[in-house]
Enzyme design. Structure first.
Site, short mmCIF file in Angstrom:
data_model
loop_
_atom_site.label_atom_id
_atom_site.label_comp_id
_atom_site.label_asym_id
_atom_site.label_seq_id
_atom_site.Cartn_x
_atom_site.Cartn_y
_atom_site.Cartn_z
N ASP A 151 0.83 -1.20 0.00
CA ASP A 151 0.00 0.00 0.00
C ASP A 151 0.87 1.25 0.00
OD1 ASP A 151 0.96 -0.32 2.56
OD2 ASP A 151 -0.99 -0.78 3.43
N HIS A 152 0.22 2.39 -0.11
CA HIS A 152 0.89 3.68 -0.15
C HIS A 152 0.57 4.45 1.14
CE1 HIS A 152 2.12 3.67 -4.49
NE2 HIS A 152 1.22 2.69 -4.47
N PRO A 153 1.44 5.37 1.54
CA PRO A 153 1.25 6.09 2.81
C PRO A 153 0.19 7.19 2.69
CG PRO A 153 3.27 6.81 1.74
CD PRO A 153 2.71 5.71 0.89
N MET A 154 -1.05 6.85 2.97
CA MET A 154 -2.16 7.78 2.75
C MET A 154 -2.16 8.96 3.72
SD MET A 154 -5.38 5.41 1.61
CE MET A 154 -5.47 4.46 3.12
#
Length: 204
Positions: A72-75
């Site tokens: 995932d990406h760092p939201m």
């Protein structure tokens, strides 16, 4: 000679393997990418699977185009883009963010023994798929799946139990997936012909 061997996994062409280990009689389909993962005895994946940060049990059946441990990406940060953690790809004087990659690697997915992960299913990080469970094709699994349960959909929900709770408990207690290669061969006719209840009556 049998196609699959105990000594080394059968890797089809164009696989990308990094920081991973494999049990006996394992097969990895063409074009699959396996990273920071362990794949148990007799498990296999079909072509073009992407498996990261996962521990996969024995006798797992993973269909084509499955993704396990999808990163995932760092939201919560100012940008989702990977320029700020793959920074060395963009600037000579910047390094990758080792802390972020360590965080990703620690979010492991766990796939139990004798599981079936259907075509193009996605299993998110930190999800556990219990022994004997089935994940339907195209399912997106964001929560743990109980042993011997069938789930499907987006996001995945329980469809039904594969076995009754009593049969599931007996099967886990039997733990046939820990039998040695010769014992499995001797029981092969019963694996082929007996329903679960009859198999347990004979072997439990």
């Amino acid at each position: 000679m049998a196609r699959l061997q105990a000594e080394a996994p059968f890797l089809h062409p164009e696989c990308q393997i990094t920081d991973s280990r494999f049990g006996r009689y394992v097969e990895i389909g063409a074009g699959s990418r396996i990273a920071n993962s362990a794949v148990g005895d007799y498990s296999y994946c079909d072509r073009t699977c992407d498996i990261a940060n996962a521990k996969i049990g024995k006798f797992s059946n993973i269909a084509s185009f499955v993704r396990i441990g999808a990163t995932d990406h760092p939201m919560e940060k100012a940008s989702l883009h990977h320029f700020h953690y793959r920074s060395g790809d963009y600037w000579d004087d910047a390094e990758h963010d080792a802390e972020w990659f360590s965080h990703r690697a620690g979010r492991r997915a766990f796939i139990g023994h004798d599981t079936w992960i259907g075509h193009a299913a996605i299993i998110k990080p930190e999800v556990t798929i219990g022994h004997g469970a089935v994940v339907a094709s195209g399912a997106i699994v964001t929560k743990d799946v109980a042993p011997y349960t069938i789930v499907g959909g987006n996001t995945a929900k329980v469809i039904r139990r594969r076995y009754t709770e009593a049969v599931a408990d007996q099967m886990m207690a039997l733990a046939w997936w820990d039998w040695d290669h010769d014992t499995l061969r001797a029981a092969l006719p019963d694996f082929r012909t007996l329903r679960a209840e009859a198999f347990l009556e004979k072997y439990a």
